[in-house]
Design a protein around this motif. Structure first.
Motif, PDB file in Angstrom:
ATOM      1  N   THR A  34       1.191  -1.473  -0.249  1.00  0.00           N
ATOM      2  CA  THR A  34       0.112  -0.119  -0.306  1.00  0.00           C
ATOM      3  C   THR A  34       0.803   1.624   0.153  1.00  0.00           C
ATOM      4  O   THR A  34       2.007   0.821   0.533  1.00  0.00           O
ATOM      5  CB  THR A  34      -0.835  -0.659   0.918  1.00  0.00           C
ATOM      6  OG1 THR A  34      -0.047   0.189   2.424  1.00  0.00           O
ATOM      7  CG2 THR A  34      -2.048  -0.999   1.288  1.00  0.00           C
ATOM      8  N   THR A  35       0.084   2.481  -0.527  1.00  0.00           N
ATOM      9  CA  THR A  35       0.915   3.698  -0.700  1.00  0.00           C
ATOM     10  C   THR A  35       0.087   4.589  -0.743  1.00  0.00           C
ATOM     11  O   THR A  35      -0.842   4.399  -1.491  1.00  0.00           O
ATOM     12  CB  THR A  35       1.992   3.583  -2.240  1.00  0.00           C
ATOM     13  OG1 THR A  35       2.283   2.737  -2.206  1.00  0.00           O
ATOM     14  CG2 THR A  35       2.517   4.989  -2.376  1.00  0.00           C
ATOM     15  N   ILE A  44      -3.230   0.443  -3.937  1.00  0.00           N
ATOM     16  CA  ILE A  44      -2.891  -1.299  -2.613  1.00  0.00           C
ATOM     17  C   ILE A  44      -3.336  -1.840  -4.226  1.00  0.00           C
ATOM     18  O   ILE A  44      -3.829  -1.825  -5.296  1.00  0.00           O
ATOM     19  CB  ILE A  44      -4.234  -1.327  -2.579  1.00  0.00           C
ATOM     20  CG1 ILE A  44      -5.175  -0.564  -1.004  1.00  0.00           C
ATOM     21  CG2 ILE A  44      -3.969  -2.929  -1.639  1.00  0.00           C
ATOM     22  CD1 ILE A  44      -6.102  -0.807  -0.781  1.00  0.00           C
ATOM     23  N   HIS A  45      -2.074  -2.467  -4.051  1.00  0.00           N
ATOM     24  CA  HIS A  45      -1.196  -3.023  -5.037  1.00  0.00           C
ATOM     25  C   HIS A  45      -0.630  -5.072  -4.495  1.00  0.00           C
ATOM     26  O   HIS A  45      -0.014  -4.517  -3.798  1.00  0.00           O
ATOM     27  CB  HIS A  45      -0.171  -2.508  -6.641  1.00  0.00           C
ATOM     28  CG  HIS A  45       0.413  -1.855  -6.103  1.00  0.00           C
ATOM     29  ND1 HIS A  45       1.263  -2.159  -5.899  1.00  0.00           N
ATOM     30  CD2 HIS A  45       0.571  -0.988  -5.627  1.00  0.00           C
ATOM     31  CE1 HIS A  45       2.742  -1.507  -4.823  1.00  0.00           C
ATOM     32  NE2 HIS A  45       1.696  -0.448  -4.927  1.00  0.00           N
ATOM     33  N   ARG A  60      -5.663  -1.049  -7.186  1.00  0.00           N
ATOM     34  CA  ARG A  60      -7.606  -0.307  -6.853  1.00  0.00           C
ATOM     35  C   ARG A  60      -6.491   1.179  -5.562  1.00  0.00           C
ATOM     36  O   ARG A  60      -5.868   0.919  -5.108  1.00  0.00           O
ATOM     37  CB  ARG A  60      -8.313  -1.245  -5.899  1.00  0.00           C
ATOM     38  CG  ARG A  60      -9.436  -0.676  -5.834  1.00  0.00           C
ATOM     39  CD  ARG A  60     -10.194  -0.711  -6.376  1.00  0.00           C
ATOM     40  NE  ARG A  60     -10.468  -1.540  -7.117  1.00  0.00           N
ATOM     41  CZ  ARG A  60     -10.506  -1.586  -8.561  1.00  0.00           C
ATOM     42  NH1 ARG A  60     -10.195  -0.946  -9.894  1.00  0.00           N
ATOM     43  NH2 ARG A  60     -10.792  -3.164  -9.710  1.00  0.00           N
ATOM     44  N   VAL A  61      -7.203   2.411  -5.947  1.00  0.00           N
ATOM     45  CA  VAL A  61      -7.087   3.925  -5.563  1.00  0.00           C
ATOM     46  C   VAL A  61      -8.319   3.330  -4.550  1.00  0.00           C
ATOM     47  O   VAL A  61      -9.506   3.331  -5.525  1.00  0.00           O
ATOM     48  CB  VAL A  61      -6.541   4.852  -6.476  1.00  0.00           C
ATOM     49  CG1 VAL A  61      -6.267   5.670  -5.279  1.00  0.00           C
ATOM     50  CG2 VAL A  61      -5.427   4.028  -7.203  1.00  0.00           C
ATOM     51  N   LEU A  62      -7.711   3.786  -3.498  1.00  0.00           N
ATOM     52  CA  LEU A  62      -9.378   4.092  -2.400  1.00  0.00           C
ATOM     53  C   LEU A  62      -8.950   5.620  -1.539  1.00  0.00           C
ATOM     54  O   LEU A  62      -8.046   6.075  -1.335  1.00  0.00           O
ATOM     55  CB  LEU A  62      -9.203   2.776  -1.597  1.00  0.00           C
ATOM     56  CG  LEU A  62      -9.055   1.775  -1.420  1.00  0.00           C
ATOM     57  CD1 LEU A  62      -9.234   0.633  -0.581  1.00  0.00           C
ATOM     58  CD2 LEU A  62     -10.650   1.263  -2.076  1.00  0.00           C
ATOM     59  N   GLU A  63     -10.301   6.570  -1.558  1.00  0.00           N
ATOM     60  CA  GLU A  63     -10.492   7.606  -0.561  1.00  0.00           C
ATOM     61  C   GLU A  63      -9.858   7.067   0.806  1.00  0.00           C
ATOM     62  O   GLU A  63     -11.024   6.078   1.199  1.00  0.00           O
ATOM     63  CB  GLU A  63     -11.076   8.094  -1.110  1.00  0.00           C
ATOM     64  CG  GLU A  63     -10.313   9.657  -0.126  1.00  0.00           C
ATOM     65  CD  GLU A  63     -12.104  10.828  -0.515  1.00  0.00           C
ATOM     66  OE1 GLU A  63     -11.799  11.842  -0.354  1.00  0.00           O
ATOM     67  OE2 GLU A  63     -12.690  10.724  -1.659  1.00  0.00           O
ATOM     68  N   HIS A  64      -9.019   6.969   1.223  1.00  0.00           N
ATOM     69  CA  HIS A  64      -8.191   6.572   2.179  1.00  0.00           C
ATOM     70  C   HIS A  64      -6.776   7.069   2.593  1.00  0.00           C
ATOM     71  O   HIS A  64      -6.124   6.777   1.914  1.00  0.00           O
ATOM     72  CB  HIS A  64      -7.900   5.455   2.232  1.00  0.00           C
ATOM     73  CG  HIS A  64      -7.978   4.000   3.704  1.00  0.00           C
ATOM     74  ND1 HIS A  64      -8.837   4.895   4.615  1.00  0.00           N
ATOM     75  CD2 HIS A  64      -7.377   3.553   4.574  1.00  0.00           C
ATOM     76  CE1 HIS A  64      -9.057   3.772   6.475  1.00  0.00           C
ATOM     77  NE2 HIS A  64      -7.577   3.938   5.408  1.00  0.00           N
TER      78      HIS A  64
END
Length: 84
Positions: A34-35, A44-45, A60-64
């Protein structure tokens, strides 16, 4: 940004599946990373480790705003959002 003229999964998905179908090694190593970007998004990859390199399978990219993501939620989100 989405480009309706190009589908990443249409190109990358078959390439990854063809590569994995010919995998000759007895083990397949996966890396989960995660980055945080701009203190707003968490990327997250999930990657396959091959020859000392991580080759992305899913991302995936999450607003977090943290790199800490619940493992079960992460796997569930990956499973529900992938179209192969």
């Amino acid at each position: 940004m989405d480009d309706c003229r190009m589908s990443v999964m249409a190109i990358y998905g078959p390439l990854v599946l063809a590569t994995l179908s010919g995998w000759k090694q007895p083990r397949l190593y996966l890396a989960l990373d995660t980055t945080v970007l701009w203190n707003r998004f968490c990327m997250i990859h999930l990657s396959v480790v091959c020859c000392g390199r991580a080759v992305p399978l899913l991302w995936r990219v999450l607003e977090h705003n943290s790199v800490t993501v619940a493992f079960k939620a992460l796997l569930l989100r990956f499973a529900l959002t992938q179209r192969v």
